[in-house]
Design a protein around this motif. Structure first.
Motif, mmCIF file in Angstrom:
data_model
loop_
_atom_site.group_PDB
_atom_site.id
_atom_site.type_symbol
_atom_site.label_atom_id
_atom_site.label_comp_id
_atom_site.label_asym_id
_atom_site.label_seq_id
_atom_site.Cartn_x
_atom_site.Cartn_y
_atom_site.Cartn_z
ATOM 1 N N ASP A 326 0.828 -1.205 0.000
ATOM 2 C CA ASP A 326 0.000 0.000 0.000
ATOM 3 C C ASP A 326 0.863 1.257 0.000
ATOM 4 O O ASP A 326 0.624 2.199 -0.775
ATOM 5 N N TYR A 327 1.881 1.286 0.867
ATOM 6 C CA TYR A 327 2.750 2.464 0.958
ATOM 7 C C TYR A 327 3.556 2.634 -0.325
ATOM 8 O O TYR A 327 3.774 3.754 -0.806
ATOM 9 N N LYS A 328 3.984 1.518 -0.909
ATOM 10 C CA LYS A 328 4.736 1.562 -2.158
ATOM 11 C C LYS A 328 3.884 2.158 -3.269
ATOM 12 O O LYS A 328 4.361 2.985 -4.062
ATOM 13 N N ARG A 329 2.597 1.769 -3.344
ATOM 14 C CA ARG A 329 1.716 2.306 -4.383
ATOM 15 C C ARG A 329 1.471 3.793 -4.171
ATOM 16 O O ARG A 329 1.407 4.568 -5.135
ATOM 17 N N LYS A 330 1.319 4.200 -2.920
ATOM 18 C CA LYS A 330 1.114 5.622 -2.639
ATOM 19 C C LYS A 330 2.291 6.462 -3.116
ATOM 20 O O LYS A 330 2.117 7.530 -3.728
ATOM 21 N N ILE A 331 3.514 5.990 -2.852
ATOM 22 C CA ILE A 331 4.696 6.732 -3.282
ATOM 23 C C ILE A 331 4.767 6.777 -4.807
ATOM 24 O O ILE A 331 5.152 7.794 -5.397
ATOM 25 N N ALA A 332 4.382 5.674 -5.474
ATOM 26 C CA ALA A 332 4.382 5.648 -6.933
ATOM 27 C C ALA A 332 3.418 6.687 -7.493
ATOM 28 O O ALA A 332 3.738 7.395 -8.470
ATOM 29 N N VAL A 333 2.237 6.806 -6.897
ATOM 30 C CA VAL A 333 1.258 7.794 -7.360
ATOM 31 C C VAL A 333 1.770 9.209 -7.103
ATOM 32 O O VAL A 333 1.582 10.115 -7.932
ATOM 33 N N VAL A 334 2.432 9.416 -5.963
ATOM 34 C CA VAL A 334 3.014 10.732 -5.665
ATOM 35 C C VAL A 334 4.062 11.098 -6.711
ATOM 36 O O VAL A 334 4.109 12.242 -7.199
ATOM 37 N N ILE A 335 4.906 10.154 -7.080
ATOM 38 C CA ILE A 335 5.917 10.412 -8.111
ATOM 39 C C ILE A 335 5.252 10.802 -9.426
ATOM 40 O O ILE A 335 5.667 11.747 -10.099
ATOM 41 N N MET A 336 4.187 10.073 -9.785
ATOM 42 C CA MET A 336 3.462 10.405 -11.009
ATOM 43 C C MET A 336 2.880 11.804 -10.947
ATOM 44 O O MET A 336 2.959 12.575 -11.917
ATOM 45 N N ALA A 337 2.295 12.153 -9.804
ATOM 46 C CA ALA A 337 1.690 13.478 -9.665
ATOM 47 C C ALA A 337 2.744 14.583 -9.781
ATOM 48 O O ALA A 337 2.517 15.624 -10.421
ATOM 49 N N ILE A 338 3.898 14.374 -9.176
ATOM 50 C CA ILE A 338 4.981 15.364 -9.266
ATOM 51 C C ILE A 338 5.419 15.548 -10.710
ATOM 52 O O ILE A 338 5.563 16.679 -11.203
ATOM 53 N N VAL A 339 5.637 14.437 -11.420
ATOM 54 C CA VAL A 339 6.094 14.501 -12.809
ATOM 55 C C VAL A 339 5.060 15.204 -13.678
ATOM 56 O O VAL A 339 5.391 16.056 -14.510
ATOM 57 N N VAL A 340 3.769 14.861 -13.489
ATOM 58 C CA VAL A 340 2.699 15.447 -14.306
ATOM 59 C C VAL A 340 2.599 16.949 -14.081
ATOM 60 O O VAL A 340 2.526 17.739 -15.045
ATOM 61 N N MET A 401 -5.186 12.600 -19.668
ATOM 62 C CA MET A 401 -5.658 11.219 -19.558
ATOM 63 C C MET A 401 -5.237 10.563 -18.245
ATOM 64 O O MET A 401 -5.754 9.516 -17.876
ATOM 65 N N LEU A 402 -4.292 11.184 -17.552
ATOM 66 C CA LEU A 402 -3.708 10.563 -16.361
ATOM 67 C C LEU A 402 -4.532 10.909 -15.126
ATOM 68 O O LEU A 402 -4.219 11.823 -14.361
ATOM 69 N N SER A 403 -5.600 10.147 -14.940
ATOM 70 C CA SER A 403 -6.424 10.298 -13.745
ATOM 71 C C SER A 403 -5.880 9.387 -12.646
ATOM 72 O O SER A 403 -5.084 8.478 -12.894
ATOM 73 N N MET A 404 -6.337 9.616 -11.414
ATOM 74 C CA MET A 404 -5.920 8.779 -10.297
ATOM 75 C C MET A 404 -6.301 7.322 -10.536
ATOM 76 O O MET A 404 -5.507 6.407 -10.323
ATOM 77 N N GLY A 405 -7.526 7.098 -11.012
ATOM 78 C CA GLY A 405 -7.987 5.739 -11.255
ATOM 79 C C GLY A 405 -7.188 5.048 -12.348
ATOM 80 O O GLY A 405 -6.837 3.866 -12.222
ATOM 81 N N TYR A 406 -6.893 5.766 -13.431
ATOM 82 C CA TYR A 406 -6.148 5.171 -14.533
ATOM 83 C C TYR A 406 -4.738 4.779 -14.093
ATOM 84 O O TYR A 406 -4.245 3.678 -14.411
ATOM 85 N N VAL A 407 -4.085 5.670 -13.343
ATOM 86 C CA VAL A 407 -2.722 5.391 -12.881
ATOM 87 C C VAL A 407 -2.719 4.196 -11.941
ATOM 88 O O VAL A 407 -1.863 3.300 -12.053
ATOM 89 N N MET A 408 -3.674 4.129 -11.003
ATOM 90 C CA MET A 408 -3.730 3.003 -10.063
ATOM 91 C C MET A 408 -3.991 1.688 -10.797
ATOM 92 O O MET A 408 -3.430 0.639 -10.462
ATOM 93 N N LYS A 409 -4.839 1.740 -11.816
ATOM 94 C CA LYS A 409 -5.130 0.527 -12.595
ATOM 95 C C LYS A 409 -3.882 0.046 -13.328
ATOM 96 O O LYS A 409 -3.583 -1.161 -13.342
ATOM 97 N N LYS A 410 -3.145 0.971 -13.950
ATOM 98 C CA LYS A 410 -1.941 0.589 -14.679
ATOM 99 C C LYS A 410 -0.879 0.023 -13.735
ATOM 100 O O LYS A 410 -0.174 -0.941 -14.066
ATOM 101 N N ILE A 411 -0.741 0.644 -12.552
ATOM 102 C CA ILE A 411 0.241 0.158 -11.580
ATOM 103 C C ILE A 411 -0.121 -1.244 -11.109
ATOM 104 O O ILE A 411 0.737 -2.141 -11.032
ATOM 105 N N ASP A 412 -1.412 -1.460 -10.800
ATOM 106 C CA ASP A 412 -1.847 -2.767 -10.287
ATOM 107 C C ASP A 412 -1.740 -3.865 -11.333
ATOM 108 O O ASP A 412 -1.534 -5.035 -10.984
#
Length: 464
Positions: A326-340, A401-412
């Motif tokens: 869970d924590y790993k996925r959160k950090i991945a989403v944070v990295i994506m948000a920073i880059v975007v 196109m990079l929504s929270m749901g789309y990013v989480m789906k691609k990561i999972d």
């Protein structure tokens, strides 16, 4: 009143010494593990991290075995190396100088050196006669290139570099080094000889600066050793090594090598009993011991160079090894948000080290997650300009196109799946529930774009 003051001072002194063991344990725990959770960016913390990582790397990399392997390779290359050195020395007219320096360095092993130089003469004679001239030269160069290739592989192992140079680059680079180093050694010896002659010292101008020349000549071996090790640490690893880190390690290794050289040369005068046992072969075990210690010092410098340049890679090392999904996925989403959001504002793309400095994110974890995000086709690697080496990261898709749901789906869904036979059929009811939960979470966040989520993309640089 005076008695009370003395008593209170005595009590404070006793309490101080009683608290020393606990303070020592606290300092030890910080230096061993706690320092990696310290995000401050200053020389004190960096020094402790460098020493910590150097010691751990030295113990874990089994450098003694690597040094023993290189000792064996070096022993095989001694005669070819001396052959090239003396071949070039003859061309410059410095053969007698090189011979005298060898005998002066090893005064108690005259017979063994005479034997070794006899091997060199025979080697050069065989390599320069008839049809063997080409074969002999190729074999000589191949022996030395093989040694240098093993050195590169060992350095790359310490640096964590998975690939060596191509064979063509090895032949070109190593041949250049093989011919350049002997020339530099001969020139350095020639300069020392010329500057130390009585004719030069009798010169009126040089008489005035002769004390400075004496100090320079005494210091020159250390300086040349520092430069030699610095060049070795920068050239041999198949990766970019910063001069500052290579020079610090070069000073450490060069000084250690000069001390070893002094002890070895001095010890030659006190091995008469050793010679009585081994005779003319007494030089061989001593030479092997010297080579082993020299390679140990050299590889220790490589570890120090790697450690000082890659401190940021090891922050929160123990926590990363046991990170929760869970924590790993959160950090991945944070990295994506920073880059975007940085891309939207046309900020420069970030490298792994930039994430560590600006947002206190462990570089090793960022490196792992960016690799996964690239594999998921959410990020692209981009090469920076020539003046700024390294790989940076930008969005791989339209940021709208990079929504929270789309990013989480691609990561999972990135990685291997559905590879266990009959797993889906046997556990269908349970898997349907889990899939339904995942769909609800993803669909619920499908309209939340990463570019619209308020976060601080400016970063908070570490405390100085």
């Amino acid at each position: 009143m005076a008695d009370d003051t003395k008593k209170s001072r005595w009590t404070a002194l006793v309490d101080f010494f009683r608290g020393l063991p606990e303070k020592a344990r606290t300092v030890w725990a910080y230096c061993c593990d706690g320092v990696w959770n310290d995000t401050r960016n200053n020389w004190k913390v960096d020094t402790i991290k460098t020493i910590n990582l150097a010691v751990k790397s030295f113990m874990n990399a089994k450098l003694q075995n690597q040094a023993a392997s290189l000792t064996y390779n070096t022993l095989l290359a001694v005669v070819p190396a001396l052959a090239i050195l003396f071949a070039i020395g003859r061309g410059f007219g410095f053969q007698n100088l090189l011979t005298s320096q060898l005998f002066n360095s090893l005064p108690s092993q005259k017979k063994a050196l005479e034997t070794a130089l006899g091997f060199v003469d025979q080697y050069l004679a065989q390599a320069s006669q008839g049809v063997f001239v080409g074969v002999g030269l190729v074999f000589l160069l191949w022996t030395l290139i093989s040694l240098m290739s093993n050195i590169e592989s060992t350095f790359n192992l310490i640096w964590g570099v998975s690939t060596d140079r191509s064979m063509l680059r090895k032949v070109i680079d190593y041949t250049a080094i093989l011919f350049l180093l002997p020339i530099l050694m001969i020139c350095a010896s020639g300069i020392s000889l010329v500057m130390s002659t009585t004719t030069m010292i009798d010169n009126p101008v040089l008489k005035i600066i002769s004390p400075a020349l004496t100090v320079f000549l005494d210091f020159a071996p250390f300086f040349l050793s520092w430069l030699s090790f610095t060049g070795m640490y920068m050239l041999f690893p198949n990766t970019k090594v910063k001069f500052k880190n290579a020079f610090i390690s070069g000073v450490f290794a060069g000084t250690g090598f000069q001390i070893l050289q002094y002890l070895f040369v001095s010890g030659q005068l006190y091995v008469s009993k050793y010679n009585a046992i081994y005779g003319s072969f007494a030089f061989l075990p001593l030479l092997l011991l010297w080579m082993q210690l020299a390679w140990t010092i050299t590889l220790s410098g490589v570890v120090l160079c790697y450690s000082s340049q890659n401190i940021f890679q090891f922050s929160f090392n123990n926590d990363i090894n046991s990170i929760s999904p869970d924590y790993k996925r959160k950090i991945a989403v944070v990295i994506m948000a920073i880059v975007v959001q940085r891309f939207e504002k046309q900020y420069p793309p970030l490298k792994v080290a930039d994430f560590s400095v600006l947002y206190h994110l462990p570089a090793r974890l960022v490196s792992n997650l960016t690799d996964e995000l690239v594999q998921a086709r959410l990020l692209n690697e981009v090469c920076l300009e020539k003046g700024d080496a390294g790989i940076a990261y930008q969005p791989a898709l339209d940021i709208h196109m990079l929504s929270m749901g789309y990013v989480m789906k691609k990561i999972d869904n990135t990685g291997s799946a559905q590879f266990i036979p009959n797993f889906k059929e046997e556990f269908a009811p349970l898997l349907e529930i889990l899939d339904g939960i995942s769909r609800q979470v993803i669909e619920g966040k499908s309209d939340v774009l990463l570019m619209d989520i308020p976060i601080n993309i400016e970063g908070t640089p570490g405390n100085k």
